[in-house]
Design a protein around this motif. Structure first.
Motif, PDB file in Angstrom:
ATOM      1  N   LEU A  60       9.744  32.555  42.179  1.00 33.05           N
ATOM      2  CA  LEU A  60      11.128  32.805  41.818  1.00 33.05           C
ATOM      3  C   LEU A  60      12.120  31.988  42.625  1.00 33.05           C
ATOM      4  N   GLY A  61      11.835  31.695  43.880  1.00 31.53           N
ATOM      5  CA  GLY A  61      12.782  30.939  44.692  1.00 31.53           C
ATOM      6  C   GLY A  61      12.597  31.240  46.164  1.00 31.53           C
ATOM      7  N   PHE A  62      13.683  31.106  46.929  1.00 35.99           N
ATOM      8  CA  PHE A  62      13.648  31.311  48.366  1.00 35.99           C
ATOM      9  C   PHE A  62      14.824  32.187  48.801  1.00 35.99           C
ATOM     10  N   THR A  63      14.667  32.830  49.926  1.00 30.11           N
ATOM     11  CA  THR A  63      15.822  33.465  50.558  1.00 30.11           C
ATOM     12  C   THR A  63      16.650  32.372  51.226  1.00 30.11           C
ATOM     13  N   PRO A  64      17.920  32.637  51.523  1.00 33.08           N
ATOM     14  CA  PRO A  64      18.682  31.674  52.319  1.00 33.08           C
ATOM     15  C   PRO A  64      17.996  31.441  53.664  1.00 33.08           C
ATOM     16  N   LYS A  65      18.278  30.307  54.272  1.00 32.39           N
ATOM     17  CA  LYS A  65      17.690  29.998  55.575  1.00 32.39           C
ATOM     18  C   LYS A  65      18.129  31.049  56.594  1.00 32.39           C
ATOM     19  N   MET A  66      17.193  31.402  57.478  1.00 25.32           N
ATOM     20  CA  MET A  66      17.438  32.469  58.433  1.00 25.32           C
ATOM     21  C   MET A  66      17.357  31.908  59.850  1.00 25.32           C
ATOM     22  N   ASN A  67      18.171  32.454  60.741  1.00 22.91           N
ATOM     23  CA  ASN A  67      18.199  31.987  62.120  1.00 22.91           C
ATOM     24  C   ASN A  67      17.926  33.091  63.131  1.00 22.91           C
ATOM     25  N   SER A  68      17.369  34.202  62.662  1.00 19.08           N
ATOM     26  CA  SER A  68      17.133  35.332  63.564  1.00 19.08           C
ATOM     27  C   SER A  68      15.689  35.307  64.052  1.00 19.08           C
ATOM     28  N   HIS A  69      15.504  34.966  65.310  1.00 23.83           N
ATOM     29  CA  HIS A  69      14.173  34.927  65.920  1.00 23.83           C
ATOM     30  C   HIS A  69      13.657  36.365  66.083  1.00 23.83           C
ATOM     31  N   PRO A  70      12.394  36.681  65.813  1.00 20.55           N
ATOM     32  CA  PRO A  70      11.324  35.752  65.439  1.00 20.55           C
ATOM     33  C   PRO A  70      11.040  35.725  63.940  1.00 20.55           C
ATOM     34  N   SER A  71      12.047  35.968  63.097  1.00 23.04           N
ATOM     35  CA  SER A  71      11.829  35.948  61.656  1.00 23.04           C
ATOM     36  C   SER A  71      11.476  34.536  61.194  1.00 23.04           C
ATOM     37  N   THR A 122       7.997  39.673  47.775  1.00 24.76           N
ATOM     38  CA  THR A 122       8.146  39.882  46.339  1.00 24.76           C
ATOM     39  C   THR A 122       9.531  40.439  46.039  1.00 24.76           C
ATOM     40  N   ILE A 123       9.962  40.242  44.814  1.00 26.02           N
ATOM     41  CA  ILE A 123      11.282  40.687  44.395  1.00 26.02           C
ATOM     42  C   ILE A 123      11.259  40.845  42.877  1.00 26.02           C
ATOM     43  N   GLU A 124      12.131  41.673  42.349  1.00 30.95           N
ATOM     44  CA  GLU A 124      12.219  41.817  40.902  1.00 30.95           C
ATOM     45  C   GLU A 124      12.775  40.529  40.294  1.00 30.95           C
ATOM     46  N   ARG A 125      12.248  40.115  39.167  1.00 34.17           N
ATOM     47  CA  ARG A 125      12.653  38.866  38.544  1.00 34.17           C
ATOM     48  C   ARG A 125      14.142  38.861  38.184  1.00 34.17           C
ATOM     49  N   SER A 126      14.734  40.024  37.955  1.00 38.54           N
ATOM     50  CA  SER A 126      16.136  40.109  37.530  1.00 38.54           C
ATOM     51  C   SER A 126      17.107  40.035  38.699  1.00 38.54           C
ATOM     52  N   PHE A 127      16.601  39.836  39.934  1.00 37.88           N
ATOM     53  CA  PHE A 127      17.487  39.828  41.102  1.00 37.88           C
ATOM     54  C   PHE A 127      18.473  38.666  41.022  1.00 37.88           C
ATOM     55  N   LYS A 128      19.666  38.840  41.575  1.00 39.84           N
ATOM     56  CA  LYS A 128      20.728  37.838  41.464  1.00 39.84           C
ATOM     57  C   LYS A 128      20.395  36.579  42.241  1.00 39.84           C
ATOM     58  N   LYS A 129      20.547  35.430  41.575  1.00 42.87           N
ATOM     59  CA  LYS A 129      20.299  34.140  42.199  1.00 42.87           C
ATOM     60  C   LYS A 129      21.602  33.572  42.742  1.00 42.87           C
ATOM     61  N   VAL A 130      21.542  32.940  43.921  1.00 39.99           N
ATOM     62  CA  VAL A 130      22.725  32.345  44.537  1.00 39.99           C
ATOM     63  C   VAL A 130      22.445  30.888  44.839  1.00 39.99           C
ATOM     64  N   GLN A 131      23.520  30.148  45.118  1.00 39.98           N
ATOM     65  CA  GLN A 131      23.368  28.723  45.384  1.00 39.98           C
ATOM     66  C   GLN A 131      22.866  28.497  46.802  1.00 39.98           C
ATOM     67  N   SER A 132      21.880  27.591  46.947  1.00 40.09           N
ATOM     68  CA  SER A 132      21.346  27.252  48.253  1.00 40.09           C
ATOM     69  C   SER A 132      22.149  26.110  48.859  1.00 40.09           C
ATOM     70  N   ASP A 133      21.887  25.826  50.156  1.00 39.82           N
ATOM     71  CA  ASP A 133      22.500  24.657  50.796  1.00 39.82           C
ATOM     72  C   ASP A 133      22.104  23.384  50.060  1.00 39.82           C
ATOM     73  N   ASP A 134      20.889  23.339  49.563  1.00 40.73           N
ATOM     74  CA  ASP A 134      20.376  22.189  48.833  1.00 40.73           C
ATOM     75  C   ASP A 134      20.479  22.492  47.343  1.00 40.73           C
ATOM     76  N   PRO A 135      21.199  21.678  46.568  1.00 46.02           N
ATOM     77  CA  PRO A 135      21.389  21.981  45.141  1.00 46.02           C
ATOM     78  C   PRO A 135      20.097  21.981  44.342  1.00 46.02           C
ATOM     79  N   THR A 136      19.031  21.387  44.858  1.00 43.48           N
ATOM     80  CA  THR A 136      17.755  21.362  44.129  1.00 43.48           C
ATOM     81  C   THR A 136      16.929  22.606  44.385  1.00 43.48           C
ATOM     82  N   ILE A 137      17.386  23.491  45.277  1.00 41.99           N
ATOM     83  CA  ILE A 137      16.597  24.652  45.670  1.00 41.99           C
ATOM     84  C   ILE A 137      17.356  25.920  45.321  1.00 41.99           C
ATOM     85  N   GLY A 138      16.716  26.829  44.623  1.00 46.50           N
ATOM     86  CA  GLY A 138      17.337  28.103  44.278  1.00 46.50           C
ATOM     87  C   GLY A 138      17.038  29.152  45.323  1.00 46.50           C
ATOM     88  N   SER A 139      18.034  29.910  45.722  1.00 49.07           N
ATOM     89  CA  SER A 139      17.846  30.990  46.688  1.00 49.07           C
ATOM     90  C   SER A 139      18.287  32.313  46.051  1.00 49.07           C
TER      91      SER A 139
END
Length: 286
Positions: A198-209, A262-279
């Motif tokens: 389905l895609g990716f979560t936004p980039k995370m900066n919280s150690h140790p995630s 995992t996530i439900e397929r109907s979850f809301k998609k948002v724009q990533s930092d990279d336009p080629t990548i869906g988050s």
């Protein structure tokens, strides 16, 4: 007066503990910033120093849950995992386990059962073939290249449309590249049009995630493994567990760490930092 000295001693002990070097009680040294380009260039050239690696727990394989519960050889189970995960994308096919003999690669299913004992200690391999060179290079980067289970060594390699039967090498990251984005782009190319992805979560900066999570649809993957604890001898797992078995989840010696969820397929998609990548927006804990 005695109580005063006791309290003073306790306070001094606590003060001393807090002043200790953080490396003695924290998970590791301070987080390395992705934007430190000079460090990235050094890492790409010679690997990550042991002191710079993050404390990131290893994820147990799906097979660890079924140890002793199945009769199918491990190479057939890994082949089934590949077929039912990355093999579901269009143009991707997963070959049968093979052994390299003097006369060339021979499928294990073509060997007589009496010959298996003779070759059981030789490295086995599975070829993953793709119809596009871009996906082949990406899969070569993100797939686990070696599985070691007991005395069995199984190599997974990727071929593309230009040279069937010849391994393709992954495209190396260029100096001064953003390594997290580079890993995410390769995963995007490797999993594009896969029905589970389905895609990716936004980039995370919280150690140790992890730096980000790959999101798969909340579905079950089922395949036969002669599992003695199932009425139909199947292994049943959610998609994230099967993909976690076949994908690399750490890159550049642990500098980039990837999670699966995992996530439900109907979850809301948002724009990533990279336009080629869906988050996907993180409105809940995965």
């Amino acid at each position: 007066m005695k109580d005063f000295y006791v309290q003073l001693a306790v306070l001094l002990a606590l003060f001393g503990f807090c002043c200790l070097d953080s490396n003695l009680w924290a998970c590791g040294p301070k987080r390395i910033q992705e934007q430190d380009l000079s460090l990235q260039e050094a890492l790409l050239g010679q690997g990550v120093d042991q002191d710079l690696q993050y404390c990131f727990p290893q994820r147990g394989s799906l097979m660890s849950r079924y140890r002793g519960d199945h009769l199918s050889p491990i190479w057939w189970i890994i082949q089934s995992e590949l077929v039912h995960s990355i093999g579901q994308a269009p143009g991707v096919s997963v070959g049968d386990p093979e052994v390299l003999l003097p006369q060339g690669r021979v499928r294990l299913k073509d060997l007589a059962p009496t010959m298996m004992d003779r070759y059981k200690n030789l490295p086995l391999s599975i070829e993953v073939h793709t119809s596009t060179r871009e996906r082949a290079s990406a899969l070569a980067f993100v797939l686990k290249p070696v599985f070691e289970v007991g005395n069995v060594v199984l190599n997974v390699w990727v071929s593309g449309p230009d040279h069937l039967g010849i391994p393709i090498l992954p495209t190396p990251a260029l100096p001064r590249v953003d390594l997290v984005t580079f890993v995410q782009q390769n995963l995007q190319f490797a999993l594009q049009d896969n029905p589970f992805f389905l895609g990716f979560t936004p980039k995370m900066n919280s150690h140790p995630s992890p730096n980000f999570f790959i999101l798969f649809n909340r579905e079950e993957i089922q395949f036969f493994a002669d599992n003695l604890k199932d009425a139909y001898r199947n292994i049943n797992a959610v998609a994230e567990d099967v993909f976690a078995d076949v994908l690399n989840l750490q890159y550049f010696n642990g500098l980039v760490r990837v999670g699966v969820s995992t996530i439900e397929r109907s979850f809301k998609k948002v724009q990533s930092d990279d336009p080629t990548i869906g988050s996907f927006a993180m409105a809940q804990r995965w």
